[in-house]
Design a protein around this motif. Structure first.
Motif, PDB file in Angstrom:
ATOM      1  N   ALA A 153     -12.287  -7.194  -2.767  1.00 51.35           N
ATOM      2  CA  ALA A 153     -10.994  -7.727  -1.994  1.00 51.35           C
ATOM      3  C   ALA A 153     -10.127  -6.502  -1.179  1.00 51.35           C
ATOM      4  CB  ALA A 153     -10.159  -8.464  -3.115  1.00 51.35           C
ATOM      5  N   PHE A 154      -9.810  -5.419  -2.026  1.00 48.83           N
ATOM      6  CA  PHE A 154      -9.447  -4.257  -1.541  1.00 48.83           C
ATOM      7  C   PHE A 154      -9.856  -3.771  -0.249  1.00 48.83           C
ATOM      8  CE2 PHE A 154      -9.095   0.341  -1.126  1.00 48.83           C
ATOM      9  CZ  PHE A 154      -7.747   0.474  -0.876  1.00 48.83           C
ATOM     10  N   ASP A 199      -3.922  14.139  -3.825  1.00 48.93           N
ATOM     11  CA  ASP A 199      -2.437  14.439  -3.372  1.00 48.93           C
ATOM     12  C   ASP A 199      -2.488  14.360  -1.766  1.00 48.93           C
ATOM     13  OD1 ASP A 199       0.419  14.596  -3.666  1.00 48.93           O
ATOM     14  OD2 ASP A 199       0.129  16.607  -2.459  1.00 48.93           O
ATOM     15  N   LEU A 210       1.077   4.266  -2.871  1.00 47.51           N
ATOM     16  CA  LEU A 210       0.689   5.681  -2.508  1.00 47.51           C
ATOM     17  C   LEU A 210       1.783   6.281  -2.470  1.00 47.51           C
ATOM     18  CD1 LEU A 210      -1.194   4.926   0.868  1.00 47.51           C
ATOM     19  CD2 LEU A 210      -2.220   5.995  -1.139  1.00 47.51           C
ATOM     20  N   LYS A 211       3.024   6.323  -2.660  1.00 48.27           N
ATOM     21  CA  LYS A 211       4.312   6.951  -2.719  1.00 48.27           C
ATOM     22  C   LYS A 211       4.282   7.125  -4.319  1.00 48.27           C
ATOM     23  CE  LYS A 211       7.892   6.249   0.756  1.00 48.27           C
ATOM     24  NZ  LYS A 211       8.844   5.536   1.172  1.00 48.27           N
ATOM     25  N   GLY A 257       1.292  17.211 -12.266  1.00 46.93           N
ATOM     26  CA  GLY A 257      -0.181  17.673 -12.572  1.00 46.93           C
ATOM     27  C   GLY A 257      -1.180  16.902 -12.401  1.00 46.93           C
ATOM     28  N   ARG A 258      -1.654  16.021 -13.108  1.00 46.20           N
ATOM     29  CA  ARG A 258      -2.900  15.232 -12.804  1.00 46.20           C
ATOM     30  C   ARG A 258      -2.645  13.559 -12.506  1.00 46.20           C
ATOM     31  NH1 ARG A 258      -7.776  16.955 -13.504  1.00 46.20           N
ATOM     32  NH2 ARG A 258      -7.602  19.224 -13.108  1.00 46.20           N
ATOM     33  N   ILE A 259      -3.571  13.057 -11.934  1.00 42.01           N
ATOM     34  CA  ILE A 259      -3.369  11.708 -12.013  1.00 42.01           C
ATOM     35  C   ILE A 259      -3.639  10.856 -13.253  1.00 42.01           C
ATOM     36  CG2 ILE A 259      -3.792   9.630 -10.495  1.00 42.01           C
ATOM     37  CD1 ILE A 259      -5.652  11.610  -8.800  1.00 42.01           C
ATOM     38  N   VAL A 269      -4.393   1.877  -7.327  1.00 37.81           N
ATOM     39  CA  VAL A 269      -4.264   1.417  -5.822  1.00 37.81           C
ATOM     40  C   VAL A 269      -5.146  -0.020  -5.648  1.00 37.81           C
ATOM     41  CG1 VAL A 269      -5.144   2.032  -3.673  1.00 37.81           C
ATOM     42  CG2 VAL A 269      -4.081   3.742  -5.133  1.00 37.81           C
ATOM     43  N   ILE A 270      -6.367   0.165  -6.325  1.00 41.45           N
ATOM     44  CA  ILE A 270      -7.090  -0.998  -6.314  1.00 41.45           C
ATOM     45  C   ILE A 270      -6.207  -2.344  -6.895  1.00 41.45           C
ATOM     46  CG2 ILE A 270      -9.297  -2.262  -6.556  1.00 41.45           C
ATOM     47  CD1 ILE A 270     -10.428   0.840  -6.755  1.00 41.45           C
ATOM     48  N   CYS A 315      -5.647  17.527  -8.667  1.00 35.45           N
ATOM     49  CA  CYS A 315      -4.330  16.508  -8.150  1.00 35.45           C
ATOM     50  C   CYS A 315      -3.990  17.204  -6.555  1.00 35.45           C
ATOM     51  CB  CYS A 315      -3.251  17.359  -9.153  1.00 35.45           C
ATOM     52  SG  CYS A 315      -2.144  15.750  -9.003  1.00 35.45           S
ATOM     53  N   CYS A 348       1.601  13.094  -8.834  1.00 38.96           N
ATOM     54  CA  CYS A 348       0.910  14.110  -8.486  1.00 38.96           C
ATOM     55  C   CYS A 348       1.902  15.297  -8.934  1.00 38.96           C
ATOM     56  CB  CYS A 348       0.412  14.121  -7.409  1.00 38.96           C
ATOM     57  SG  CYS A 348      -1.262  13.762  -7.172  1.00 38.96           S
ATOM     58  N   MET A 402       1.816   7.129  -6.270  1.00 37.86           N
ATOM     59  CA  MET A 402       0.562   8.181  -6.516  1.00 37.86           C
ATOM     60  C   MET A 402       1.111   9.626  -6.073  1.00 37.86           C
ATOM     61  SD  MET A 402      -3.009   6.541  -5.706  1.00 37.86           S
ATOM     62  CE  MET A 402      -3.698   8.123  -6.494  1.00 37.86           C
ATOM     63  N   VAL A 403       1.596   9.906  -5.062  1.00 38.82           N
ATOM     64  CA  VAL A 403       2.286  11.102  -4.573  1.00 38.82           C
ATOM     65  C   VAL A 403       3.279  11.676  -5.568  1.00 38.82           C
ATOM     66  CG1 VAL A 403       3.368  12.559  -2.781  1.00 38.82           C
ATOM     67  CG2 VAL A 403       1.595  10.675  -2.157  1.00 38.82           C
ATOM     68  N   LEU A 410      -3.414  -3.583  -4.739  1.00 37.53           N
ATOM     69  CA  LEU A 410      -3.779  -4.061  -3.338  1.00 37.53           C
ATOM     70  C   LEU A 410      -4.784  -5.217  -3.290  1.00 37.53           C
ATOM     71  CD1 LEU A 410      -3.106  -0.829  -1.651  1.00 37.53           C
ATOM     72  CD2 LEU A 410      -1.556  -2.669  -1.730  1.00 37.53           C
ATOM     73  N   SER A 411      -5.652  -5.358  -4.282  1.00 41.65           N
ATOM     74  CA  SER A 411      -6.454  -6.277  -4.214  1.00 41.65           C
ATOM     75  C   SER A 411      -6.193  -7.585  -4.762  1.00 41.65           C
ATOM     76  CB  SER A 411      -7.637  -6.127  -5.134  1.00 41.65           C
ATOM     77  OG  SER A 411      -7.346  -5.583  -6.446  1.00 41.65           O
ATOM     78  N   LEU A 420       0.708  -1.241  -0.216  1.00 41.82           N
ATOM     79  CA  LEU A 420      -0.112  -0.008  -0.191  1.00 41.82           C
ATOM     80  C   LEU A 420       0.710   1.324   0.040  1.00 41.82           C
ATOM     81  CD1 LEU A 420      -2.740   1.092   0.321  1.00 41.82           C
ATOM     82  CD2 LEU A 420      -2.727   0.948   2.678  1.00 41.82           C
ATOM     83  N   PRO A 423     -10.332   9.629 -11.487  1.00 47.13           N
ATOM     84  CA  PRO A 423      -8.936   9.940 -11.843  1.00 47.13           C
ATOM     85  C   PRO A 423      -8.839  11.380 -12.711  1.00 47.13           C
ATOM     86  CG  PRO A 423      -9.940   8.527 -13.339  1.00 47.13           C
ATOM     87  CD  PRO A 423     -10.963   8.687 -12.026  1.00 47.13           C
ATOM     88  N   LEU A 431      -0.846   7.922   3.392  1.00 45.53           N
ATOM     89  CA  LEU A 431       0.520   7.395   3.390  1.00 45.53           C
ATOM     90  C   LEU A 431       1.370   7.676   4.915  1.00 45.53           C
ATOM     91  CD1 LEU A 431       2.924   6.303   2.023  1.00 45.53           C
ATOM     92  CD2 LEU A 431       3.601   8.753   0.955  1.00 45.53           C
ATOM     93  N   HIS A 449      -9.180  -6.325   2.641  1.00 48.58           N
ATOM     94  CA  HIS A 449      -7.722  -6.249   3.010  1.00 48.58           C
ATOM     95  C   HIS A 449      -7.579  -4.921   4.005  1.00 48.58           C
ATOM     96  CE1 HIS A 449      -5.850  -8.906  -0.377  1.00 48.58           C
ATOM     97  NE2 HIS A 449      -6.207  -9.489   0.900  1.00 48.58           N
ATOM     98  N   ARG A 481     -12.446  -7.147  -7.162  1.00 51.35           N
ATOM     99  CA  ARG A 481     -11.072  -6.789  -7.007  1.00 51.35           C
ATOM    100  C   ARG A 481     -11.378  -5.550  -5.939  1.00 51.35           C
ATOM    101  NH1 ARG A 481      -8.896  -4.509 -11.189  1.00 51.35           N
ATOM    102  NH2 ARG A 481     -10.420  -5.451 -12.778  1.00 51.35           N
ATOM    103  N   CYS A 534      -4.620   5.669 -11.540  1.00 53.45           N
ATOM    104  CA  CYS A 534      -4.541   5.123 -10.232  1.00 53.45           C
ATOM    105  C   CYS A 534      -4.744   3.643 -10.142  1.00 53.45           C
ATOM    106  CB  CYS A 534      -5.762   5.984  -9.478  1.00 53.45           C
ATOM    107  SG  CYS A 534      -5.699   5.200  -7.727  1.00 53.45           S
ATOM    108  N   LEU A 591      -9.796   7.837  -5.280  1.00 51.91           N
ATOM    109  CA  LEU A 591      -8.475   7.826  -6.003  1.00 51.91           C
ATOM    110  C   LEU A 591      -8.506   7.177  -7.390  1.00 51.91           C
ATOM    111  CD1 LEU A 591      -5.739   7.667  -3.275  1.00 51.91           C
ATOM    112  CD2 LEU A 591      -6.479   9.788  -4.083  1.00 51.91           C
TER     113      LEU A 591
END
Lengths: 151, 151
Positions: free
Chosen positions: B52-53, B85, A109-110, A119-121, A126-127, B81, A116, A112-113, A130-131, A105, B77, B92, B56, B49, A124, B73
């Motif tokens: 599951a996330f 963030d 998260l790192k 500019g924009r994401i 994450v799911i 930002c 960031c 993503m940061v 981590l799933s 996780l 999307p 984090l 967890h 998924r 993502c 997040l």
DNA sequence: CCTAACACCTACAGTAGCTGTAAGTTCAAG
DNA sequence: CTTGAACTTACAGCTACTGTAGGTGTTAGG
């Protein structure tokens, strides 16, 4: 120098609510402390340490039963080593899985940061990241119903 | 090859109860999935998924609100930002504190298991070690009230 | 095709682990 | 001696499930 604390100071020291301490006493996790003349609870340093331990373990998501088990390790130091070993090992396995999952996780998260900053994401993940622990049974005892988040 | 699962299979896959899935749908953590002719829910792999996330994260003690934030997040999307963030950074920080604390817990549990090899528990310091984090505010949001343990 | 068994449905009550509130008592400062 | 914060018990309310009741859908066997 029996520096005994009233319940409010004890709660402050442990970072929890006064009612939580009374609740733990009620369910037998903490002993019934001696009282003052006026019937107010007076906690010794040992009580405070035990309480702090319970709060930390709860913050990590351990159910009260697991905490009871861990505490019994300290309460009955003459109990058979195998019993203690079993409890400690079960908790250790649990803890290691938690660490592994949290590290995944953290990585995401790192990432993503970092992203960031630009500019924009874009995407993502994450799911997805981590799933995907499909066959990991994770923990043996259920997650706290009520927020173990932060106290 | 739209391999959609009924709720029972989904629950099995995520390691939770059928009712828990319906509960997550009810509170809006999971979308309302399409239904079969006979009104039964049919879950896609993406739903599994996501589930599951959630499981967890719950097992690690994150409250549903924090999980909502994490999920957002991925869900939005195109959100600003700065907002993303902020969420990612807050999570984090939380995650890093958890890891640190769990690593301390792991060290002590390992020490106990080591010591156990030698026969009886001479001195169990689990409580002492883990309660001595006096000034560590630990987590910013409260611990799950109800068991985050294992499902 | 029919039926038994089992998974699904809704709805609602109950549980764990707190947390808040009410109504009253105690203690410490001024 | 009074005021107000901190204590007391008791009990209601919250989150995040979990179980149960009463009924419907689905599937395997005869």
């Amino acid at each position: 120098m029996a520096t005994r604390l009233t319940i409010g100071r004890a709660a402050e020291a442990a970072g929890c609510k006064v009612q939580t301490i009374r609740y733990y006493e009620q369910i037998g996790l903490l002993r019934r402390p001696p009282r003052s003349e006026g019937n107010q609870r007076l906690f010794a340093q040992e009580d405070i340490r035990r309480l702090a331990f319970i709060r930390h373990a709860r913050a990590l998501g351990f159910p009260l039963q697991a905490i009871r088990d861990l505490l019994s390790l300290g309460d009955e130091p003459e109990q058979s080593c195998e019993a203690a070993d079993a409890i400690a090992k079960a908790q250790l396995g649990d803890v290691e899985q938690r660490i592994e999952y949290l590290q995944a996780l953290r990585r995401e998260l790192k990432r993503m940061v970092e992203q960031c900053r630009g500019g924009r994401i874009a995407d993502c993940r994450v799911i997805e990241v981590l799933s995907d622990h499909a066959p990991c049974e994770m923990f043996n005892h259920a997650v706290p119903r009520s927020g173990v988040g932060s106290p």
